[in-house]
Design an enzyme around this catalytic site. Structure first.
Site, PDB file in Angstrom:
ATOM      1  NE  ARG A  35      -1.948   2.128   3.537  1.00  0.00           N
ATOM      2  CZ  ARG A  35      -2.503   2.660   4.635  1.00  0.00           C
ATOM      3  NH1 ARG A  35      -3.719   2.308   5.002  1.00  0.00           N
ATOM      4  NH2 ARG A  35      -1.852   3.525   5.376  1.00  0.00           N
ATOM      5  CE1 TYR A  59      -4.769   6.507   7.850  1.00  0.00           C
ATOM      6  CE2 TYR A  59      -4.424   6.105   5.509  1.00  0.00           C
ATOM      7  CZ  TYR A  59      -4.629   5.635   6.788  1.00  0.00           C
ATOM      8  OH  TYR A  59      -4.680   4.286   7.011  1.00  0.00           O
ATOM      9  CG  ASP A  95      -6.906   3.766   3.437  1.00  0.00           C
ATOM     10  OD1 ASP A  95      -8.025   4.207   3.078  1.00  0.00           O
ATOM     11  OD2 ASP A  95      -6.684   3.307   4.569  1.00  0.00           O
ATOM     12  CG  HIS A 106      -8.360   7.163   6.063  1.00  0.00           C
ATOM     13  ND1 HIS A 106      -8.682   7.857   7.186  1.00  0.00           N
ATOM     14  CD2 HIS A 106      -7.924   5.948   6.478  1.00  0.00           C
ATOM     15  CE1 HIS A 106      -8.436   7.091   8.258  1.00  0.00           C
ATOM     16  NE2 HIS A 106      -7.985   5.932   7.853  1.00  0.00           N
ATOM     17  CD  GLU A 155      -8.039   0.619   3.081  1.00  0.00           C
ATOM     18  OE1 GLU A 155      -7.066   0.021   2.558  1.00  0.00           O
ATOM     19  OE2 GLU A 155      -8.080   0.918   4.271  1.00  0.00           O
ATOM     20  CD  GLU A 180     -10.078   1.480   7.619  1.00  0.00           C
ATOM     21  OE1 GLU A 180      -9.271   0.821   6.950  1.00  0.00           O
ATOM     22  OE2 GLU A 180      -9.785   2.542   8.167  1.00  0.00           O
ATOM     23  NE  ARG A 217      -9.056  -2.834   3.617  1.00  0.00           N
ATOM     24  CZ  ARG A 217      -8.958  -2.133   4.745  1.00  0.00           C
ATOM     25  NH1 ARG A 217      -9.894  -1.300   5.103  1.00  0.00           N
ATOM     26  NH2 ARG A 217      -7.892  -2.256   5.499  1.00  0.00           N
ATOM     27  CD  GLU A 228      -4.526  -2.274   6.988  1.00  0.00           C
ATOM     28  OE1 GLU A 228      -5.669  -2.477   7.410  1.00  0.00           O
ATOM     29  OE2 GLU A 228      -4.029  -1.147   6.877  1.00  0.00           O
ATOM     30  CD1 TRP A 241      -7.266  12.437   9.593  1.00  0.00           C
ATOM     31  CD2 TRP A 241      -7.777  10.424  10.405  1.00  0.00           C
ATOM     32  NE1 TRP A 241      -6.088  11.770   9.797  1.00  0.00           N
ATOM     33  CE2 TRP A 241      -6.389  10.532  10.292  1.00  0.00           C
ATOM     34  CE3 TRP A 241      -8.341   9.236  10.894  1.00  0.00           C
ATOM     35  CZ2 TRP A 241      -5.509   9.490  10.644  1.00  0.00           C
ATOM     36  CZ3 TRP A 241      -7.495   8.204  11.255  1.00  0.00           C
ATOM     37  CH2 TRP A 241      -6.084   8.321  11.136  1.00  0.00           C
TER      38      TRP A 241
HETATM   39  O1  EZ4 Z   1      -6.909   4.713  10.078  1.00  0.00           O
HETATM   40  O2  EZ4 Z   1      -7.111   1.703  11.994  1.00  0.00           O
HETATM   41  O3  EZ4 Z   1      -6.381   0.764   6.423  1.00  0.00           O
HETATM   42  N1  EZ4 Z   1      -6.090   1.152   7.505  1.00  0.00           N
HETATM   43  C1  EZ4 Z   1      -6.564   2.280   8.087  1.00  0.00           C
HETATM   44  C2  EZ4 Z   1      -6.156   2.494   9.520  1.00  0.00           C
HETATM   45  C3  EZ4 Z   1      -7.143   3.351  10.303  1.00  0.00           C
HETATM   46  C4  EZ4 Z   1      -6.950   3.065  11.765  1.00  0.00           C
HETATM   47  C5  EZ4 Z   1      -7.929   3.863  12.635  1.00  0.00           C
HETATM   48  O4  EZ4 Z   1      -7.826   3.464  13.959  1.00  0.00           O
HETATM   49  O5  EZ4 Z   1      -7.268   3.042   7.470  1.00  0.00           O
HETATM   50  O6  EZ4 Z   1      -4.858   3.028   9.538  1.00  0.00           O
HETATM   51 CO    CO Z   2      -8.066   2.107   5.756  1.00  0.00          CO
END
Ligand code: EZ4
Ligand code: CO
Length: 404
Positions: free
Chosen positions: A147, A159, A212, A214, A238, A264, A285, A341, A404
């Site tokens: 990743r 992030y 990701d 996010h 993701e 997630e 996921r 992951e 976030w």
């Molecule tokens: O930000 O688990 O794919 N992994 C992620 C993680 C999340 C954290 C939040 O607690 O997006 O890094």
């Molecule tokens: Co993630």
């Protein structure tokens, strides 16, 4: 075999982890991860104050019945706190059943259907050069899937940028309050294809490339990102857009063939059944410790199998080694597994959690110890007391709160 004791252990060896330990009247112990990053103590209370007393005297081998007892018995259904607590009980009971029958949990689930669990590592960098070096590090270590996340030019923090190659982001100095990041979608959408082009130009196409998002884009922006990344043949993007609005994925899906992964922050089959049954995502996921444990995650994976959706469980470092051990037991036993992951855990987590899974040639192997194959050292845990920590927040340049 009745439940004799249920205890919650809170420790912070590098990060905060909450562990449920159940002991049977025959002296067998089982562990379950109950960590909910940034909201840890809510699950501690849920377990200690409400769940643990109800477990005493129950038959430890009636795993599904105890799952239903806690789910239906709470009346207030779903939600991350409830489902993390139920997951911890579920995993601990599978661990006990495995140890009592002297079988690794994956054998109780029908046995291994593959030799190893494909995992992806986390490369990142403050600059593209740093990122490329880090990708090289993972490929050199034998990873077949990586990743990539890099700092967006012009933004101070992004992030997923790690320090010291550990795969972990910095935590704020005073963990009671979140750090505040600034986000700029236009800058990100310009930069992302440049980042992927640099990675593919340097290292080619002979490994899986993941990214990701996010939850930061609107459906239209996510569609645009997916299209712009098509030449780089990603394994997935993701959390391209927030998934509370499941139909939002229709728009993304109809504009790009870049594979989509989500889940997630889901905690039940109800959060994903529409995305799965309408084939709006390619990978689901959910994590074993936030989505109701092995019993419930297996239901989600079976639903996904009907629709050709594969698994890709969340495995960030804020999920404890107990969670990773549980995930691996399931990953190796489900036909529609995709990828897992793997961020690893910060030192000194290895002093507290003794694990028996091992990394080999891009795969994790769960090992053949009875149960989940992970133990906790309570004295070591006590050396690392809980520290309040918060996840960061994101604001747009004008101060508006963003995902976030
Ligand atoms: O930000 O688990 O794919 N992994 C992620 C993680 C999340 C954290 C939040 O607690 O997006 O890094
Ligand atoms: Co993630």
């Amino acid at each position: 075999m009745k439940i004799d004791k249920a205890e919650v252990i809170v420790t912070s060896p590098g990060r905060n982890y909450v562990t449920l330990r159940i002991t049977s009247d025959t002296g067998v112990t089982g562990l379950g991860d109950a960590t909910l990053n940034g909201r840890e103590l809510s699950v501690v209370s849920y377990l200690r104050d409400h769940v643990c007393p109800q477990l005493i005297g129950k038959d430890a081998s009636r795993i599904t019945d105890l799952w239903e007892y806690l789910y239906k018995g709470a009346y207030w259904r779903r939600g991350p706190v409830t489902m993390t607590a139920i997951a911890a009980v579920d995993c601990a009971l599978w661990d006990i059943l495995g140890k009592a029958t002297e079988r690794p949990v994956h054998e109780l689930l029908g046995g291994a259907v593959r030799d190893g669990v494909l995992v992806y590592g986390h490369a990142s960098g403050r600059t593209l050069d740093d990122l490329l070096r880090d990708v090289g590090h993972y490929l050199g270590a034998g990873y077949r899937a990586v990743r990539v996340q890099a700092a967006i030019p012009g933004l101070d923090s992004t992030y997923g940028i790690h320090h010291d190659g550990t795969g972990h982001t910095y935590e704020p100095a005073d963990g009671r309050y979140p750090t505040e990041n600034v986000w700029d979608t236009a800058a990100y959408l310009r930069f992302a294809p440049e980042m992927m082009a640099a990675v593919r130009e340097t290292y080619g196409y002979d490994f899986h490339l993941l990214h990701d998002v996010h939850h930061r884009l609107t459906p239209r922006e996510a569609a645009k990102l997916g299209k712009s990344l098509e030449p780089f043949d990603l394994f997935w993007i993701e959390d391209a857009t927030p998934a509370e609005d499941q139909r939002a994925f229709e728009l993304v899906r109809s504009h790009t063939v870049t594979p989509l992964a989500v889940g997630e922050i889901f905690n039940s089959i109800w959060d994903c059944h529409e995305l799965i049954s309408r084939r709006l995502v390619d990978y689901i996921r959910c994590s074993v410790s936030h989505a109701g444990g092995i019993t419930h995650l297996r239901r989600i994976f079976d639903l996904a199998a009907l629709y050709g959706v594969r698994t890709g469980s969340h495995g960030a470092g804020d999920l404890s080694p107990v969670s990773l051990a549980s995930a691996l037991q399931l990953d190796i036993a489900v036909p529609n597994f995709g990828i897992q992951e793997y961020m690893g855990h910060l030192s000194p987590a290895e002093e507290v959690f003794m694990t028996h899974y091992r990394f080999e040639d891009g795969y994790l192997k769960p090992g053949d110890r009875p149960g989940l194959g992970v133990e906790i050292d309570e004295d070591a845990a006590a050396r690392y007391p809980y520290e309040p920590r918060s996840l960061p927040i994101n604001r747009l340049r004008d101060g508006t709160m963003h995902d976030w």
